[in-house]
Motif scaffolding. Structure first.
Motif, PDB file in Angstrom:
ATOM      1  N   ASP A 140       0.624  -1.151  -0.052  1.00 29.85           N
ATOM      2  CA  ASP A 140      -0.007  -0.030  -0.120  1.00 29.85           C
ATOM      3  C   ASP A 140       1.101   1.264   0.108  1.00 29.85           C
ATOM      4  N   LEU A 141       2.136   1.193  -0.368  1.00 30.88           N
ATOM      5  CA  LEU A 141       2.958   2.312  -0.134  1.00 30.88           C
ATOM      6  C   LEU A 141       3.649   2.576  -1.443  1.00 30.88           C
ATOM      7  N   GLN A 142       3.655   3.827  -1.681  1.00 27.22           N
ATOM      8  CA  GLN A 142       4.587   4.331  -2.860  1.00 27.22           C
ATOM      9  C   GLN A 142       5.882   4.765  -2.482  1.00 27.22           C
ATOM     10  N   ALA A 143       6.812   3.920  -2.777  1.00 24.45           N
ATOM     11  CA  ALA A 143       8.108   4.156  -2.385  1.00 24.45           C
ATOM     12  C   ALA A 143       9.254   4.739  -3.393  1.00 24.45           C
ATOM     13  N   ILE A 144      10.304   5.479  -2.892  1.00 26.06           N
ATOM     14  CA  ILE A 144      11.572   5.601  -3.319  1.00 26.06           C
ATOM     15  C   ILE A 144      12.656   4.874  -2.656  1.00 26.06           C
ATOM     16  N   HIS A 145      13.183   4.060  -3.705  1.00 24.24           N
ATOM     17  CA  HIS A 145      14.159   3.042  -3.100  1.00 24.24           C
ATOM     18  C   HIS A 145      15.707   3.413  -3.374  1.00 24.24           C
ATOM     19  N   ILE A 146      16.636   3.579  -2.391  1.00 23.53           N
ATOM     20  CA  ILE A 146      17.979   4.031  -2.788  1.00 23.53           C
ATOM     21  C   ILE A 146      18.844   3.267  -2.179  1.00 23.53           C
ATOM     22  N   LEU A 177       7.554  -0.354   7.502  1.00 23.86           N
ATOM     23  CA  LEU A 177       6.801  -0.399   6.439  1.00 23.86           C
ATOM     24  C   LEU A 177       5.336  -0.140   6.823  1.00 23.86           C
ATOM     25  N   LEU A 178       5.300  -0.979   7.939  1.00 24.14           N
ATOM     26  CA  LEU A 178       3.917  -0.843   8.757  1.00 24.14           C
ATOM     27  C   LEU A 178       3.546   0.417   9.397  1.00 24.14           C
ATOM     28  N   TYR A 179       4.644   1.078   9.966  1.00 27.91           N
ATOM     29  CA  TYR A 179       4.395   2.452  10.569  1.00 27.91           C
ATOM     30  C   TYR A 179       4.201   3.399   9.459  1.00 27.91           C
ATOM     31  N   PHE A 180       4.659   3.303   8.289  1.00 31.51           N
ATOM     32  CA  PHE A 180       4.495   4.348   7.162  1.00 31.51           C
ATOM     33  C   PHE A 180       2.895   4.154   6.898  1.00 31.51           C
ATOM     34  N   LYS A 181       2.533   2.947   6.704  1.00 33.93           N
ATOM     35  CA  LYS A 181       1.083   2.701   6.450  1.00 33.93           C
ATOM     36  C   LYS A 181       0.112   3.230   7.174  1.00 33.93           C
ATOM     37  N   LEU A 183       4.542   9.354   0.649  1.00 25.43           N
ATOM     38  CA  LEU A 183       5.658   8.549  -0.090  1.00 25.43           C
ATOM     39  C   LEU A 183       6.614   8.196   1.107  1.00 25.43           C
ATOM     40  N   ALA A 184       7.120   6.998   0.665  1.00 23.30           N
ATOM     41  CA  ALA A 184       8.098   6.360   1.599  1.00 23.30           C
ATOM     42  C   ALA A 184       9.507   6.318   1.132  1.00 23.30           C
ATOM     43  N   VAL A 185      10.499   6.911   1.694  1.00 21.17           N
ATOM     44  CA  VAL A 185      11.975   7.063   1.143  1.00 21.17           C
ATOM     45  C   VAL A 185      12.592   6.054   1.741  1.00 21.17           C
ATOM     46  N   LEU A 186      13.116   4.897   1.167  1.00 18.78           N
ATOM     47  CA  LEU A 186      13.640   3.893   1.830  1.00 18.78           C
ATOM     48  C   LEU A 186      15.196   3.701   1.488  1.00 18.78           C
ATOM     49  N   GLU A 187      16.037   3.539   2.402  1.00 20.08           N
ATOM     50  CA  GLU A 187      17.541   3.446   2.155  1.00 20.08           C
ATOM     51  C   GLU A 187      17.927   1.989   2.418  1.00 20.08           C
ATOM     52  N   VAL A 188      18.457   1.293   1.316  1.00 22.96           N
ATOM     53  CA  VAL A 188      18.978  -0.009   1.256  1.00 22.96           C
ATOM     54  C   VAL A 188      20.052  -0.261   2.483  1.00 22.96           C
ATOM     55  N   VAL A 220       9.728  -3.886  -1.827  1.00 23.19           N
ATOM     56  CA  VAL A 220       8.964  -2.932  -2.329  1.00 23.19           C
ATOM     57  C   VAL A 220       9.062  -2.990  -3.950  1.00 23.19           C
ATOM     58  N   ASP A 221       7.841  -2.403  -4.643  1.00 22.86           N
ATOM     59  CA  ASP A 221       7.887  -2.145  -6.026  1.00 22.86           C
ATOM     60  C   ASP A 221       7.968  -0.514  -5.964  1.00 22.86           C
ATOM     61  N   PRO A 222       9.201  -0.120  -6.138  1.00 22.90           N
ATOM     62  CA  PRO A 222       9.191   1.329  -5.852  1.00 22.90           C
ATOM     63  C   PRO A 222       8.589   2.148  -6.996  1.00 22.90           C
ATOM     64  N   LEU A 223       8.253   3.504  -6.864  1.00 21.43           N
ATOM     65  CA  LEU A 223       7.913   4.333  -8.241  1.00 21.43           C
ATOM     66  C   LEU A 223       9.260   4.418  -8.827  1.00 21.43           C
ATOM     67  N   LEU A 224      10.356   4.683  -8.355  1.00 20.93           N
ATOM     68  CA  LEU A 224      11.693   4.804  -8.712  1.00 20.93           C
ATOM     69  C   LEU A 224      12.775   4.220  -8.081  1.00 20.93           C
ATOM     70  N   SER A 225      14.077   3.867  -8.711  1.00 22.71           N
ATOM     71  CA  SER A 225      15.178   3.314  -7.879  1.00 22.71           C
ATOM     72  C   SER A 225      16.229   4.232  -8.125  1.00 22.71           C
ATOM     73  N   ILE A 226      17.006   4.312  -7.347  1.00 22.24           N
ATOM     74  CA  ILE A 226      18.353   5.321  -7.061  1.00 22.24           C
ATOM     75  C   ILE A 226      19.621   4.449  -6.704  1.00 22.24           C
ATOM     76  N   ILE A 227      20.707   4.416  -7.536  1.00 20.76           N
ATOM     77  CA  ILE A 227      21.835   3.721  -7.071  1.00 20.76           C
ATOM     78  C   ILE A 227      22.945   5.016  -6.834  1.00 20.76           C
ATOM     79  N   THR A 228      23.233   5.525  -5.800  1.00 20.14           N
ATOM     80  CA  THR A 228      24.104   6.735  -5.778  1.00 20.14           C
ATOM     81  C   THR A 228      25.539   6.625  -6.520  1.00 20.14           C
TER      82      THR A 228
END
Length: 430
Positions: free
Chosen positions: A41-47, A129-133, A139-144, A156-164
């Motif tokens: 149920d979250l829209q995520a940005i995965h970093i 993830l539960l807390y954010f829901k 939007l949830a910003v998640l650091e690997v 997660v199936d994010p809106l977009l992924s980032i690899i710094t």
């Protein structure tokens, strides 16, 4: 405040460390299923990436908040308090909320028959993830945490992924060499989901491009699609897909943070294209207000004390460059504590030649390398070093050596920096 309940929750969470690292998504998926699959149920940005993940995540979160979104931010490790790991609009999870979530999740997991071993990171990721829901974040910003492909956040199936970026770290886990590390980090690239990266190595970029083509994922590069140009007095200019931003100011020090800022701004332009509007004003103001302690952080002005969590060779090189270019000092006193699973020799090789005096110590964690091992790795620079096992006494000694015009730098690990912050801010302030 229920201090006993909070400590009981922490004791349970840290008890999961006994299982060590168990790579794979099976257990975290079982935990998530037992608590209702909140990640769906979250829209995520995965970093992901080797360095700069947390800084980039903090910038994106700050800008999105300024735009008016409700934003969850999940990062690791924490510096001082466990609650730093989970924030909504910059506010840490309350201790009472942590107690409730821990107890509720333990009951659900047990009822569902999910048996140990599962890791500290499996449980805390599911909790975030539960807390954010529950907080109904936009939007949830998640650091690997580590790697990417098998990291607990990769559910997660994010809106977009980032690899710094990609550098050498955790090779004993991720594989030897840049390309093996990059393959693990690339595990967060999802079908049809854009990837933004600030990686520079040609072989890494070819790998990312190939994977993105296979997964029909749009591929964007800092330096090509998003560019930045340093300006006078610490400002920089940005040019991206659709906009140019001039004379941006960033509330984080170091030229590497401009790369992270360009990565964040590029990601937000892509997010804008995906239907989540982000104004140029929010971008500019969000960067001026971003807070990410422990990275080139001056915690004391008399004497001058600098904290930086340089915990791998690339981080140490960035700190070295900043110390040479951005700071003036008569003498540099260096306090170092490094984890034993790190490339100790490379970290010390970068930093020790700059120092006039080196204090070798260790923060309070079993992962810390013995100071005697650090001294051995120093080689000829060992003659500048002294060993002080007790961390607080090591800081006291460093302060006593730091005169007017000198600089006292505490570094080598985020654990080292976190313990130092507790010394300088005993009430948790900043």
């Amino acid at each position: 405040m229920n201090k006993n309940g909070y400590q009981r929750s922490l004791d349970f969470l840290y008890s999961l460390d006994k299982f060590g690292m168990i790579f794979g998504l099976t257990k975290v998926e079982e935990i998530l299923k037992s608590i209702g699959d909140p990640h769906r149920d979250l829209q995520a940005i995965h970093i992901g990436g080797t360095n700069g993940k947390g800084s980039t995540a903090a910038m994106i979160s700050s800008i999105l908040q300024k735009e008016g979104y409700q934003v969850g931010l999940y990062t690791s490790p924490h510096l001082v308090r466990f609650t730093e790991r989970m924030k909504v609009n910059g506010k840490e999870i309350e201790q009472e909320e942590l107690i409730h979530l821990t107890d509720w999740m333990r009951d659900k997991i047990e009822t569902a028959g999910v048996s140990p071993p599962f890791t500290f990171f499996d449980f805390t990721t599911a909790m975030a993830l539960l807390y954010f829901k529950q907080k109904m974040v936009d939007l949830a910003v998640l650091e690997v945490g580590l790697g990417g492909r098998l990291d607990s956040t990769n559910v997660v199936d994010p809106l977009l992924s980032i690899i710094t970026n990609i550098g050498k770290d955790h090779e004993e886990v991720l594989g030897r060499g840049i390309l093996n590390i990059a393959k693990e980090k690339a595990g967060i690239i999802k079908k049809g989901r854009p990837l933004i990266t600030a990686a520079t190595q040609p072989q890494v970029l070819r790998l990312f491009s190939k994977i993105c083509k296979e997964k029909q994922a749009p591929f964007y590069q800092v330096g090509k699609d998003f560019r930045y140009l340093p300006s006078k007095e610490g400002y920089f200019h940005y040019e991206g897909l659709h906009r140019k931003l001039w004379s941006l100011s960033l509330n984080l020090s170091g030229p590497h943070q401009m790369i992270n800022a360009a990565t964040a701004l590029g990601a937000l332009e892509v997010l804008d294209d995906l239907g989540y509007p982000v104004s140029s004003d929010a971008m500019a103001v969000g960067l001026t207000e971003v807070d990410w302690p422990g990275r080139l952080e001056m915690v004391c002005s008399s004497p001058r004390v600098l904290l930086d969590g340089a915990h791998n060779p690339d981080g140490a090189m960035s700190l070295k460059e900043s110390l040479k270019r951005d700071f003036e000092y008569r003498h540099l006193i260096l306090l170092v504590g490094i984890m034993k699973d790190k490339d100790i020799k490379s970290i010390l090789h970068s930093l020790s030649p700059l120092a006039d005096h080196i204090i070798l110590t260790r923060p309070t964690t079993d992962r810390a390398a013995p100071p005697t091992l650090l001294r051995k790795a120093l080689g000829s620079n060992g003659k500048k070093a002294e060993i002080i096992e007790d961390f607080r006494k090591a800081i006291d000694r460093g302060l006593s050596l730091t005169g007017e015009g000198d600089l006292f730098c505490i570094t080598g690990s985020l654990y080292t920096v976190g313990e130092a912050r507790s010394y300088f801010f005993p009430k948790g302030g900043s």
